[in-house]
Design a protein around this motif. Structure first.
Motif, mmCIF file in Angstrom:
data_model
loop_
_atom_site.group_PDB
_atom_site.id
_atom_site.type_symbol
_atom_site.label_atom_id
_atom_site.label_comp_id
_atom_site.label_asym_id
_atom_site.label_seq_id
_atom_site.Cartn_x
_atom_site.Cartn_y
_atom_site.Cartn_z
ATOM 1 N N VAL A 233 0.773 -1.462 -0.355
ATOM 2 C CA VAL A 233 0.008 0.173 -0.230
ATOM 3 C C VAL A 233 0.792 1.492 -0.293
ATOM 4 O O VAL A 233 0.857 2.324 -0.508
ATOM 5 N N SER A 234 2.183 1.243 1.376
ATOM 6 C CA SER A 234 2.294 2.460 0.639
ATOM 7 C C SER A 234 2.960 2.765 -0.652
ATOM 8 O O SER A 234 3.837 3.915 -0.836
ATOM 9 N N ILE A 235 3.944 1.344 -0.813
ATOM 10 C CA ILE A 235 4.391 1.827 -2.290
ATOM 11 C C ILE A 235 4.118 2.531 -3.519
ATOM 12 O O ILE A 235 4.039 3.068 -4.340
ATOM 13 N N MET A 236 2.440 2.326 -3.351
ATOM 14 C CA MET A 236 1.498 2.517 -4.063
ATOM 15 C C MET A 236 1.381 4.117 -3.686
ATOM 16 O O MET A 236 0.947 4.834 -4.910
ATOM 17 N N LEU A 237 0.927 4.280 -2.520
ATOM 18 C CA LEU A 237 1.415 5.580 -2.636
ATOM 19 C C LEU A 237 2.093 6.569 -2.357
ATOM 20 O O LEU A 237 2.462 7.661 -3.209
ATOM 21 N N ARG A 238 3.542 6.153 -2.012
ATOM 22 C CA ARG A 238 4.667 7.007 -2.736
ATOM 23 C C ARG A 238 4.781 7.449 -4.394
ATOM 24 O O ARG A 238 5.740 8.454 -4.347
ATOM 25 N N PHE A 239 4.475 6.048 -4.704
ATOM 26 C CA PHE A 239 4.462 6.352 -6.790
ATOM 27 C C PHE A 239 3.302 6.408 -7.067
ATOM 28 O O PHE A 239 3.697 5.985 -8.379
ATOM 29 N N GLU A 240 2.532 7.022 -6.417
ATOM 30 C CA GLU A 240 1.369 7.129 -6.679
ATOM 31 C C GLU A 240 1.225 6.334 -7.905
ATOM 32 O O GLU A 240 -0.049 6.654 -9.054
ATOM 33 N N LEU A 241 0.873 5.185 -7.638
ATOM 34 C CA LEU A 241 0.182 4.514 -8.644
ATOM 35 C C LEU A 241 -0.937 3.382 -8.668
ATOM 36 O O LEU A 241 -1.743 3.204 -8.847
ATOM 37 N N THR A 242 -1.896 4.950 -7.144
ATOM 38 C CA THR A 242 -3.561 4.393 -7.045
ATOM 39 C C THR A 242 -3.438 5.704 -6.979
ATOM 40 O O THR A 242 -2.839 6.618 -6.632
ATOM 41 N N ASN A 243 -4.579 6.148 -5.909
ATOM 42 C CA ASN A 243 -5.031 7.501 -5.916
ATOM 43 C C ASN A 243 -4.879 7.773 -4.109
ATOM 44 O O ASN A 243 -5.016 7.030 -3.548
ATOM 45 N N PRO A 244 -3.990 8.401 -3.975
ATOM 46 C CA PRO A 244 -3.564 8.661 -2.804
ATOM 47 C C PRO A 244 -4.253 9.500 -1.707
ATOM 48 O O PRO A 244 -4.149 8.838 -0.285
ATOM 49 N N VAL A 245 -5.551 10.540 -1.963
ATOM 50 C CA VAL A 245 -6.138 10.959 -0.882
ATOM 51 C C VAL A 245 -7.557 10.058 -0.681
ATOM 52 O O VAL A 245 -6.721 10.147 0.362
ATOM 53 N N ILE A 246 -7.267 9.366 -1.817
ATOM 54 C CA ILE A 246 -8.755 8.317 -1.430
ATOM 55 C C ILE A 246 -7.902 7.607 -0.278
ATOM 56 O O ILE A 246 -8.715 6.843 0.670
ATOM 57 N N LEU A 247 -7.287 6.266 -0.538
ATOM 58 C CA LEU A 247 -6.403 5.403 0.016
ATOM 59 C C LEU A 247 -6.017 5.621 1.506
ATOM 60 O O LEU A 247 -6.537 4.929 2.255
ATOM 61 N N MET A 248 -5.414 7.259 1.870
ATOM 62 C CA MET A 248 -4.670 7.840 2.428
ATOM 63 C C MET A 248 -6.225 8.084 3.843
ATOM 64 O O MET A 248 -6.233 8.483 5.070
ATOM 65 N N SER A 249 -6.986 8.761 2.648
ATOM 66 C CA SER A 249 -8.263 8.838 3.306
ATOM 67 C C SER A 249 -9.335 7.244 4.558
ATOM 68 O O SER A 249 -9.130 7.409 5.059
ATOM 69 N N LEU A 250 -8.521 5.877 3.480
ATOM 70 C CA LEU A 250 -9.299 4.933 3.734
ATOM 71 C C LEU A 250 -8.573 4.419 4.493
ATOM 72 O O LEU A 250 -9.117 3.446 5.916
ATOM 73 N N ALA A 251 -7.049 4.687 4.862
ATOM 74 C CA ALA A 251 -6.352 3.231 5.477
ATOM 75 C C ALA A 251 -5.362 4.437 6.729
ATOM 76 O O ALA A 251 -4.428 4.088 7.461
ATOM 77 N N GLN A 252 -5.562 5.659 6.772
ATOM 78 C CA GLN A 252 -4.499 6.592 7.736
ATOM 79 C C GLN A 252 -4.317 5.886 8.938
ATOM 80 O O GLN A 252 -3.966 5.562 9.327
ATOM 81 N N HIS A 253 -5.937 6.012 9.856
ATOM 82 C CA HIS A 253 -5.898 5.102 11.508
ATOM 83 C C HIS A 253 -5.034 3.903 11.263
ATOM 84 O O HIS A 253 -4.105 3.758 11.933
ATOM 85 N N ARG A 254 -5.451 2.952 10.950
ATOM 86 C CA ARG A 254 -4.658 1.550 10.849
ATOM 87 C C ARG A 254 -2.907 1.402 10.372
ATOM 88 O O ARG A 254 -2.505 1.087 10.506
ATOM 89 N N ILE A 255 -2.998 2.638 9.154
ATOM 90 C CA ILE A 255 -1.713 2.957 8.959
ATOM 91 C C ILE A 255 -0.510 3.140 10.514
ATOM 92 O O ILE A 255 0.037 2.811 10.566
ATOM 93 N N VAL A 256 -1.480 4.077 11.005
ATOM 94 C CA VAL A 256 -0.613 4.704 11.991
ATOM 95 C C VAL A 256 -0.419 3.565 13.246
ATOM 96 O O VAL A 256 0.730 3.366 13.790
ATOM 97 N N LYS A 257 -1.842 2.879 13.447
ATOM 98 C CA LYS A 257 -1.904 1.848 14.708
ATOM 99 C C LYS A 257 -1.097 0.471 14.037
ATOM 100 O O LYS A 257 -0.106 0.080 15.419
ATOM 101 N N THR A 258 -0.888 -0.010 13.024
ATOM 102 C CA THR A 258 -0.306 -1.122 13.061
ATOM 103 C C THR A 258 0.767 -1.308 12.814
ATOM 104 O O THR A 258 2.015 -2.043 13.063
ATOM 105 N N TRP A 259 1.887 0.403 12.423
ATOM 106 C CA TRP A 259 3.168 0.408 12.505
ATOM 107 C C TRP A 259 4.003 0.485 13.730
ATOM 108 O O TRP A 259 4.277 -0.258 13.966
#
Length: 211
Positions: A93-119
């Motif tokens: 997911v993070s590679i896709m965010l960094r290289f904008e292989l997918t929509n970064p705003v939608i994906l971060m909106s979807l995953a922000q909380h779990r990215i923080v807690k899981t890391w």
């Protein structure tokens, strides 16, 4: 002379129109690709029941059952497989965010909380794994964590005109140090300079509870 100038002007206009048309087609194709890849990631990987079980275990059971002293690889089975499964999905997911292989705003909106807690749940184990291997493990996941930790979702929600249940508009909560989510240029990551929270049409190109 006048005929030559007119011909030149018409040629320039034709080239400009052709270039604009090509850029429009590329933009539309890119938007279609963004949507397809985001949908595939969410439906095929993120919503996978095994991933959901592993993620909840990482968040709620890993540290209670196993200390970080042996890293990720040193965890007994199936704990090591479950931790790696979650980490690899978020690294992807993070590679896709960094290289904008997918929509970064939608994906971060979807995953922000779990990215923080899981890391934060995996970080002690990742730190030991890095020391054992002598190389960086999950660098993109860590980068996405930094961006997610700093981002203020209320700025995005306000810029898009999202409303509360009573119909009133959402307003930024003024969290100190918070930053909006911005669609990056390729390789610049979330928070790049390409777009602004005051221009929501740029963002809309781009939270299931489970993620």
């Amino acid at each position: 002379m006048g005929f030559n100038v007119l011909s030149l002007v018409l040629s320039v206009v034709a080239v400009a129109a052709s270039t604009w048309g090509v850029r429009l087609q590329i933009s539309r194709a890119r938007a279609d690709s963004d949507l397809a890849m985001t949908t595939d990631l969410i439906l095929t990987h993120v919503r996978d029941p095994q991933f959901q079980r592993d993620q909840l275990w990482v968040l709620n059971g890993l540290s209670a059952e196993h200390g970080p002293e042996n890293g990720l690889e040193g965890l007994p089975e199936p704990a090591n497989l479950r931790a790696w499964n979650v980490g690899i999905v978020y690294e992807t997911v993070s590679i896709m965010l960094r290289f904008e292989l997918t929509n970064p705003v939608i994906l971060m909106s979807l995953a922000q909380h779990r990215i923080v807690k899981t890391w934060e749940a995996l970080e002690p184990y990742v730190a030991v794994e890095r020391e054992r291997r002598g190389r960086v493990v999950f660098p993109f996941f860590e980068d996405a964590y930094v961006a997610a930790k700093a981002a203020d979702p209320s700025l995005l929600y306000a810029s898009l005109g999202l409303r509360k249940a009573d119909g009133s508009p959402r307003v930024p909560d003024g969290r100190a140090g918070g930053a909006p989510w911005r669609a990056p240029g390729r390789g610049r990551g979330i928070g790049g300079r390409r777009s602004s929270p005051t221009r929501p049409t740029r963002l809309t190109r781009r939270r299931t509870p489970g993620f």
